[in-house]
Design an enzyme around this catalytic site. Structure first.
Site, PDB file in Angstrom:
ATOM      1  N   ILE A 139     -19.343  60.484  60.584  1.00 36.92           N
ATOM      2  CA  ILE A 139     -18.498  60.783  61.704  1.00 36.92           C
ATOM      3  C   ILE A 139     -17.237  60.321  61.294  1.00 36.92           C
ATOM      4  O   ILE A 139     -16.196  60.226  62.158  1.00 36.92           O
ATOM      5  CB  ILE A 139     -19.332  60.224  62.771  1.00 36.92           C
ATOM      6  CG1 ILE A 139     -18.736  60.539  64.272  1.00 36.92           C
ATOM      7  CG2 ILE A 139     -19.169  58.544  62.570  1.00 36.92           C
ATOM      8  CD1 ILE A 139     -19.441  59.840  65.274  1.00 36.92           C
ATOM      9  N   HIS A 140     -16.706  59.892  60.090  1.00 36.33           N
ATOM     10  CA  HIS A 140     -15.661  59.446  59.724  1.00 36.33           C
ATOM     11  C   HIS A 140     -14.433  60.280  59.855  1.00 36.33           C
ATOM     12  O   HIS A 140     -14.721  61.466  59.509  1.00 36.33           O
ATOM     13  CB  HIS A 140     -15.475  58.946  58.425  1.00 36.33           C
ATOM     14  CG  HIS A 140     -16.336  57.586  58.023  1.00 36.33           C
ATOM     15  ND1 HIS A 140     -15.707  56.468  57.389  1.00 36.33           N
ATOM     16  CD2 HIS A 140     -17.758  57.305  58.374  1.00 36.33           C
ATOM     17  CE1 HIS A 140     -16.830  55.364  57.572  1.00 36.33           C
ATOM     18  NE2 HIS A 140     -17.983  55.906  57.980  1.00 36.33           N
ATOM     19  N   ASN A 216     -28.698  57.882  54.016  1.00 37.25           N
ATOM     20  CA  ASN A 216     -27.734  58.538  54.918  1.00 37.25           C
ATOM     21  C   ASN A 216     -26.477  58.600  54.293  1.00 37.25           C
ATOM     22  O   ASN A 216     -25.906  57.636  53.600  1.00 37.25           O
ATOM     23  CB  ASN A 216     -27.730  57.494  56.074  1.00 37.25           C
ATOM     24  CG  ASN A 216     -29.005  57.512  57.008  1.00 37.25           C
ATOM     25  OD1 ASN A 216     -29.422  56.429  57.177  1.00 37.25           O
ATOM     26  ND2 ASN A 216     -29.485  58.779  57.614  1.00 37.25           N
ATOM     27  N   ALA A 217     -25.905  60.026  54.529  1.00 34.13           N
ATOM     28  CA  ALA A 217     -24.518  60.271  53.790  1.00 34.13           C
ATOM     29  C   ALA A 217     -24.540  60.067  52.220  1.00 34.13           C
ATOM     30  O   ALA A 217     -23.593  59.438  51.769  1.00 34.13           O
ATOM     31  CB  ALA A 217     -23.229  59.256  54.535  1.00 34.13           C
ATOM     32  N   ARG A 225     -35.585  67.881  38.750  1.00 29.50           N
ATOM     33  CA  ARG A 225     -34.236  67.902  37.902  1.00 29.50           C
ATOM     34  C   ARG A 225     -33.090  66.970  38.350  1.00 29.50           C
ATOM     35  O   ARG A 225     -32.251  66.632  37.575  1.00 29.50           O
ATOM     36  CB  ARG A 225     -34.035  69.147  37.627  1.00 29.50           C
ATOM     37  CG  ARG A 225     -34.865  69.788  36.703  1.00 29.50           C
ATOM     38  CD  ARG A 225     -34.590  71.470  36.271  1.00 29.50           C
ATOM     39  NE  ARG A 225     -34.218  72.222  37.603  1.00 29.50           N
ATOM     40  CZ  ARG A 225     -35.160  72.593  38.440  1.00 29.50           C
ATOM     41  NH1 ARG A 225     -36.439  72.531  38.265  1.00 29.50           N
ATOM     42  NH2 ARG A 225     -35.007  73.177  39.645  1.00 29.50           N
ATOM     43  N   ASP A 246     -33.884  52.176  62.278  1.00 29.98           N
ATOM     44  CA  ASP A 246     -33.981  52.445  64.108  1.00 29.98           C
ATOM     45  C   ASP A 246     -34.996  53.729  64.286  1.00 29.98           C
ATOM     46  O   ASP A 246     -34.920  53.904  65.196  1.00 29.98           O
ATOM     47  CB  ASP A 246     -32.762  52.586  64.529  1.00 29.98           C
ATOM     48  CG  ASP A 246     -31.915  53.863  63.762  1.00 29.98           C
ATOM     49  OD1 ASP A 246     -32.422  54.386  63.058  1.00 29.98           O
ATOM     50  OD2 ASP A 246     -30.775  54.398  64.435  1.00 29.98           O
ATOM     51  N   ASP A 271     -25.798  48.850  61.298  1.00 27.82           N
ATOM     52  CA  ASP A 271     -24.744  49.960  61.541  1.00 27.82           C
ATOM     53  C   ASP A 271     -24.595  50.082  62.789  1.00 27.82           C
ATOM     54  O   ASP A 271     -24.083  51.343  63.253  1.00 27.82           O
ATOM     55  CB  ASP A 271     -25.113  51.189  60.872  1.00 27.82           C
ATOM     56  CG  ASP A 271     -23.905  52.218  60.468  1.00 27.82           C
ATOM     57  OD1 ASP A 271     -22.790  51.628  60.599  1.00 27.82           O
ATOM     58  OD2 ASP A 271     -24.230  53.440  60.260  1.00 27.82           O
ATOM     59  N   LEU A 306     -24.814  61.788  63.803  1.00 31.51           N
ATOM     60  CA  LEU A 306     -25.276  60.250  63.959  1.00 31.51           C
ATOM     61  C   LEU A 306     -24.063  59.789  63.778  1.00 31.51           C
ATOM     62  O   LEU A 306     -23.445  59.761  62.545  1.00 31.51           O
ATOM     63  CB  LEU A 306     -26.424  59.676  62.987  1.00 31.51           C
ATOM     64  CG  LEU A 306     -27.729  60.289  63.395  1.00 31.51           C
ATOM     65  CD1 LEU A 306     -28.955  59.646  62.330  1.00 31.51           C
ATOM     66  CD2 LEU A 306     -28.193  59.576  64.798  1.00 31.51           C
ATOM     67  N   GLY A 308     -23.367  55.974  63.963  1.00 30.57           N
ATOM     68  CA  GLY A 308     -23.710  54.594  63.851  1.00 30.57           C
ATOM     69  C   GLY A 308     -25.305  54.732  64.708  1.00 30.57           C
ATOM     70  O   GLY A 308     -25.718  55.530  65.035  1.00 30.57           O
TER      71      GLY A 308
HETATM   72 ZN    ZN Z   1     -21.617  55.127  57.353  1.00 29.64          ZN
END
Ligand code: ZN
Length: 380
Positions: A139-140, A216-217, A225, A246, A271, A306, A308
């Site tokens: 979401i950045h 995540n991310a 491999r 969560d 987060d 998502l 946070g």
């Molecule tokens: Zn993050």
């Protein structure tokens, strides 16, 4: 001097019974059998309670209806701290996600001034981005993701005391810059990254010592491999990680697996966003220009990405025990001792042992928070 006499005490490693916690001023004087307490000492009974060092959240964007990104001020930090106390968290790293230079400057200044007054409440700032990989931005805000320039490199290293953690993607940063930041004293964490196993390992060699919201991310293990960034964390013998428990961000089996491999290097993080500990009916907020909706305990943007969580540390501990199958001791350590060690602050916070600050949380049998103590005083 006074003594707390709960049902049980978790000191950071071991669960004790019939044990009193003696507090002198702001610090813990020591633990001793209840039967050996001085007759004259004032006792504060906590029947049925389990005492643990106050929780430490290494990644907190906001809570209680406020976001640090939205209002970079001491008032926001004070509100986050007050909200945290409801769920047993006594220290947190306010987390600023991908932002313009001026907001990063302001965040450093605000945290610096706040820390001077409340040194262990906010051990430092967590800058999550902007030196990350667009391909894993979550979401950045895309427009703010950019390369690290020399001016900002100097700025970061010059304010290392106030910046506890910097999340970046190793594959878009020079190894020499990672080494400089790490040597300056900032914990460099891998996150929002499309790094291969090899790129992640090169980042670790350059000075990355942590991974931000593991799984995540970041590049997963794709097949036999391709171990990916997650596989690199598992293959390292020193890198720690934060993980969001969560039930939405990571499958509980993966949390259990991460714990089996990382042990005490795995830390519970929330987060969390404005939605955590927010008033009833709070259903959306602004996160760097994106509207984030709170639906069934999840924080998602209009595309379902998502943004946070709405998690609290106490809830995370309950999830680790109930759903991930960790022992009570392992879950409590992930919220207290492990993050203190990740910050190098285990002599001051995160353990319920002699000499540490009297920051602690009292939990009932269902691991609900009964009371929280900061600097030797009950706050909740
Ligand atoms: Zn993050």
């Amino acid at each position: 001097m006074f003594a707390l006499t709960p049902d049980s005490v978790f000191d950071g490693q071991t669960l004790h019974r019939n044990t009193a916690v003696v507090i002198a001023g702001e610090r813990i004087h020591g633990l001793m059998p209840v039967a050996e307490l001085d007759a004259g000492i004032k006792q504060h009974p906590l029947p049925g309670a389990l005492l643990c060092a106050g929780f430490i959240d290494l990644q907190l964007n906001g809570c209680g209806g406020v976001m640090f990104n939205h209002d970079i001020s001491a008032a926001t930090l004070a509100h986050m701290h007050a909200t945290n106390l409801q769920s047993g968290t006594t220290s947190f790293l306010p987390t600023l996600i991908t932002s313009p230079d001026q907001d990063m400057h302001r965040a450093v200044q605000v945290v610096s001034e706040y820390r001077a007054r409340h040194p262990y409440q906010v051990p430092g700032l967590h800058l999550e981005g902007p030196y990350t990989n667009m391909a894993r931005r979550g979401i950045h805000p895309a427009a703010q993701i950019r390369p690290l320039n020399d001016t900002m490199l100097e700025f970061l290293c010059g304010h290392a005391n106030d910046i506890a953690m910097l999340t970046l993607a190793p594959e878009v940063n020079r190894d020499s810059a990672i080494t400089r930041i790490s040597k300056a004293g900032i914990r460099v964490s891998m996150g929002h990254t499309a790094a291969s196993y090899e790129e992640a390992m090169a980042g670790f060699a350059a000075g990355i010592g942590f991974a931000t919201h593991l799984y995540n991310a970041m590049t997963p293990t794709a097949n036999g491999r391709l171990p990916g960034a997650v596989g690199a964390v598992y293959d390292s013998l020193t890198v720690g990680a934060g993980i969001i428990a969560d039930g939405h961000h990571v499958h509980y089996a993966n949390i259990r697996l991460a714990h089996r491999l990382l042990g005490t290097r795995l830390c519970l993080v929330t987060d969390a966003t404005a939605a955590a500990g927010a008033p009833e009916g709070f259903d959306q907020f602004n996160f760097c220009g994106a509207t984030v909706y709170v639906r069934n305990g999840q924080c998602v943007d209009e595309n379902g990405t998502l943004g946070g969580s709405a998690l609290t540390m106490a809830e995370g501990v309950r999830n680790l025990v109930k759903h991930a199958g960790l022992s009570l001791e392992q879950a409590l350590a992930m919220a207290s001792c492990n993050p203190a060690c990740a910050l190098g602050l285990e002599q001051h916070i995160g353990l319920l042992q002699a000499g540490r600050l009297a920051n602690l949380v009292a939990l009932d049998q269902n691991l609900q928070v009964i009371a929280t103590m900061v600097n030797g005083r009950f706050s909740v």
